[in-house]
Motif scaffolding. Structure first.
Motif, PDB file in Angstrom:
ATOM      1  N   THR A   1      14.515   1.762  28.627  1.00 53.44           N
ATOM      2  CA  THR A   1      13.535   1.320  27.561  1.00 53.44           C
ATOM      3  C   THR A   1      14.428  -0.116  27.366  1.00 53.44           C
ATOM      4  O   THR A   1      13.696  -0.915  26.292  1.00 53.44           O
ATOM      5  CB  THR A   1      13.553   1.704  26.552  1.00 53.44           C
ATOM      6  OG1 THR A   1      14.030   2.510  26.145  1.00 53.44           O
ATOM      7  CG2 THR A   1      12.710   3.378  27.596  1.00 53.44           C
TER       8      THR A   1
ATOM      9  N   LEU B   1       6.227  -1.504  23.352  1.00 56.86           N
ATOM     10  CA  LEU B   1       6.276  -2.466  21.381  1.00 56.86           C
ATOM     11  C   LEU B   1       5.841  -2.743  21.127  1.00 56.86           C
ATOM     12  O   LEU B   1       5.144  -3.390  21.027  1.00 56.86           O
ATOM     13  CB  LEU B   1       7.296  -3.239  21.894  1.00 56.86           C
ATOM     14  CG  LEU B   1       8.180  -4.326  20.616  1.00 56.86           C
ATOM     15  CD1 LEU B   1       8.567  -3.031  19.457  1.00 56.86           C
ATOM     16  CD2 LEU B   1       8.431  -5.802  21.209  1.00 56.86           C
TER      17      LEU B   1
ATOM     18  N   PRO C   1      18.237   1.808  22.350  1.00 55.80           N
ATOM     19  CA  PRO C   1      17.985   3.095  23.257  1.00 55.80           C
ATOM     20  C   PRO C   1      18.155   3.696  24.498  1.00 55.80           C
ATOM     21  O   PRO C   1      19.694   3.015  24.583  1.00 55.80           O
ATOM     22  CB  PRO C   1      16.126   3.042  23.512  1.00 55.80           C
ATOM     23  CG  PRO C   1      16.790   0.828  23.541  1.00 55.80           C
ATOM     24  CD  PRO C   1      17.697   0.880  23.069  1.00 55.80           C
TER      25      PRO C   1
ATOM     26  N   SER D   1      20.563   2.099  16.783  1.00 56.00           N
ATOM     27  CA  SER D   1      19.492   2.296  17.620  1.00 56.00           C
ATOM     28  C   SER D   1      19.440   2.824  19.018  1.00 56.00           C
ATOM     29  O   SER D   1      17.907   2.075  19.461  1.00 56.00           O
ATOM     30  CB  SER D   1      18.987   2.195  16.604  1.00 56.00           C
ATOM     31  OG  SER D   1      18.449   0.945  16.158  1.00 56.00           O
TER      32      SER D   1
ATOM     33  N   ARG E   1       2.066  -3.558  22.541  1.00 61.61           N
ATOM     34  CA  ARG E   1       2.103  -1.930  22.506  1.00 61.61           C
ATOM     35  C   ARG E   1       1.388  -1.829  23.191  1.00 61.61           C
ATOM     36  O   ARG E   1       1.318  -0.355  23.266  1.00 61.61           O
ATOM     37  CB  ARG E   1       0.694  -2.030  20.757  1.00 61.61           C
ATOM     38  CG  ARG E   1       1.656  -2.898  19.676  1.00 61.61           C
ATOM     39  CD  ARG E   1       0.746  -2.613  18.752  1.00 61.61           C
ATOM     40  NE  ARG E   1      -0.416  -3.726  19.332  1.00 61.61           N
ATOM     41  CZ  ARG E   1      -1.662  -4.252  18.185  1.00 61.61           C
ATOM     42  NH1 ARG E   1      -1.333  -4.167  17.119  1.00 61.61           N
ATOM     43  NH2 ARG E   1      -2.558  -5.171  18.793  1.00 61.61           N
TER      44      ARG E   1
ATOM     45  N   GLU F   1      12.468  -1.210  13.316  1.00 61.05           N
ATOM     46  CA  GLU F   1      13.501  -0.367  14.271  1.00 61.05           C
ATOM     47  C   GLU F   1      13.643  -1.214  14.840  1.00 61.05           C
ATOM     48  O   GLU F   1      14.455  -0.974  16.420  1.00 61.05           O
ATOM     49  CB  GLU F   1      13.856   0.224  13.362  1.00 61.05           C
ATOM     50  CG  GLU F   1      13.951   0.757  12.025  1.00 61.05           C
ATOM     51  CD  GLU F   1      15.531  -0.010  11.848  1.00 61.05           C
ATOM     52  OE1 GLU F   1      16.286   0.506  13.030  1.00 61.05           O
ATOM     53  OE2 GLU F   1      15.954  -0.500  10.939  1.00 61.05           O
ATOM     54  N   SER F   2      12.157  -0.962  15.692  1.00 58.49           N
ATOM     55  CA  SER F   2      11.822  -0.560  17.930  1.00 58.49           C
ATOM     56  C   SER F   2      11.913  -2.293  18.323  1.00 58.49           C
ATOM     57  O   SER F   2      13.111  -2.464  19.069  1.00 58.49           O
ATOM     58  CB  SER F   2      10.324  -0.793  17.754  1.00 58.49           C
ATOM     59  OG  SER F   2       9.898   0.800  17.672  1.00 58.49           O
TER      60      SER F   2
ATOM     61  N   ASP G   1       6.797  -3.212  13.985  1.00 56.80           N
ATOM     62  CA  ASP G   1       8.305  -1.854  13.663  1.00 56.80           C
ATOM     63  C   ASP G   1       9.748  -2.524  13.691  1.00 56.80           C
ATOM     64  O   ASP G   1       9.977  -2.357  15.052  1.00 56.80           O
ATOM     65  CB  ASP G   1       7.517  -0.489  14.783  1.00 56.80           C
ATOM     66  CG  ASP G   1       8.692   0.894  14.542  1.00 56.80           C
ATOM     67  OD1 ASP G   1       9.857   0.150  13.834  1.00 56.80           O
ATOM     68  OD2 ASP G   1       8.910   1.471  15.096  1.00 56.80           O
TER      69      ASP G   1
ATOM     70  N   ALA H   1      15.936  -1.600  18.618  1.00 54.19           N
ATOM     71  CA  ALA H   1      15.982  -0.926  19.067  1.00 54.19           C
ATOM     72  C   ALA H   1      15.930  -1.249  21.138  1.00 54.19           C
ATOM     73  O   ALA H   1      16.376  -0.629  21.648  1.00 54.19           O
ATOM     74  CB  ALA H   1      15.583   0.330  19.531  1.00 54.19           C
ATOM     75  N   ILE H   2      15.032  -1.558  20.600  1.00 53.18           N
ATOM     76  CA  ILE H   2      13.935  -2.421  23.033  1.00 53.18           C
ATOM     77  C   ILE H   2      15.486  -3.481  23.346  1.00 53.18           C
ATOM     78  O   ILE H   2      15.511  -3.549  24.494  1.00 53.18           O
ATOM     79  CB  ILE H   2      12.734  -2.207  22.719  1.00 53.18           C
ATOM     80  CG1 ILE H   2      12.505  -0.449  22.889  1.00 53.18           C
ATOM     81  CG2 ILE H   2      12.469  -2.681  23.805  1.00 53.18           C
ATOM     82  CD1 ILE H   2      10.899  -0.700  22.066  1.00 53.18           C
TER      83      ILE H   2
END
Ligand SMILES: NC(=O)c1ccc[n+]([C@@H]2O[C@H](COP(=O)([O-])OP(=O)(O)OC[C@H]3O[C@@H](n4cnc5c(N)ncnc54)[C@H](OP(=O)(O)O)[C@@H]3O)[C@@H](O)[C@H]2O)c1
Length: 272
Positions: free
Chosen positions: A109, A84, A105, A103, A39, A90-91, A88, A94-95
């Protein structure tokens, strides 16, 4: 002589923590290019980046410090810090940029293809089950176990790569005030063993690392009498230094026959 991780892209989740960063540092020292995720990755970057050996392309002496991405299927040109929150979902998707994800990115990223993945994000518990809120119990399992599962699911591992899941001695041995933590870490071991079978077709090795107590805030925050009891039960009568855990991770990453290793690194505490 080539360094053992020369040219390898290693991603460490939980890389701002004491153990995660020790692992990142050790891998960079052995020639790897790192993606550090947590994070607080962006805030921690000015403090952590100078401690990493700069990446140089194998066969050259050119070190790169610019955070340039060579594209979705390339290796990063320099160490990267990517924020990150593994809570989450979805993150994570995505990441780690799973192929076909809607999704996905922007380049830069996305983590991209990985040779060595270390799952080291974790939160602890220091309260009896009846005194721990349902929400905290859920956070512990989500951060320590579910996130490990989801990161492994969405990471684009290269063939012959290696996954290292940081579990804990608590996953195999009881601990007062650590019910959900112990359950989450036991889950990581079970997950590692099952995933090892599923990754076999691409020769991806999957291992779990089980530290006992490590010189970190998890240890220093314990009450003195609890620390004394643990030390008394530890044949080496001390806790591990983070660099010793990093050394074990380096072994798992670089030994091509280390697969389904569930490696205790606890100074003998598991014998008590
Ligand atoms: N210390 C010990 O004695 C010990 C013993 C056995 C096993 N372990 C295990 O080793 C691992 C690392 O422990 P540590 O002592 O290095 O702890 P730490 O210093 O507190 O580091 C924890 C790491 O997890 C990250 N993290 C926590 N929640 C996150 C979230 N929601 N999303 C993304 N990242 C998150 C933190 O980064 P941000 O806060 O920036 O997100 C930090 O990088 C943990 O899995 C722990 O269970 C530790």
């Amino acid at each position: 002589m080539a360094l053992p991780l020369a040219g390898k892209h290693c991603a460490v989740v939980g890389a701002t923590g004491i153990i995660g960063f020790s692992i990142a540092k050790a891998f960079a020292q052995q020639g790897a290019v790192l993606t550090l995720l947590a994070r607080s990755a962006a805030e921690a970057r000015p403090r952590l980046e100078p401690q990493l050996r700069p990446y140089s392309l194998p066969g050259t002496t050119t070190t790169t410090t610019t955070t340039k991405d060579t594209g979705d299927f390339g290796v990063p040109a320099a160490h990267r810090f990517i924020p990150l929150d593994v809570a989450d979902r979805e993150s994570i998707k995505a990441i780690f940029g799973a192929r076909g994800s809607s999704s996905k990115p922007q380049t830069g990223t996305a983590v991209g293809p990985i040779d060595v993945l270390v799952n080291c994000a974790g939160i602890t518990q220091t309260s009896l089950l009846m005194r721990t809120s349902d929400e905290h119990l859920s956070d512990i399992v989500d951060t320590n176990l579910l996130a490990t599962i989801l990161v492994c699911k969405h990471a684009k591992m290269r063939p012959n790569g290696c996954i290292i899941n940081v579990s804990s001695l608590m996953g195999t041995k009881g601990g007062l005030g650590a019910t959900a933590y112990a359950a989450s870490k036991a889950g990581v071991i079970g997950f590692t063993r099952a995933l090892c079978r599923e990754m076999a077709s691409r020769s991806i090795r999957v291992n779990a690392l089980l530290p006992g107590w490590v010189n970190s805030s998890m240890w220093t925050d314990l009450k003195p009498e609890i620390k004394q009891a643990f030390l008394k039960d530890t044949p080496l009568n001390r806790v591990a230094e983070p660099a010793e855990v990093a050394d074990a991770a380096l072994f798992l990453a670089s030994n091509g026959f280390a697969n389904n290793c569930v490696l205790n690194l606890d100074g003998g505490l598991s014998a008590a």
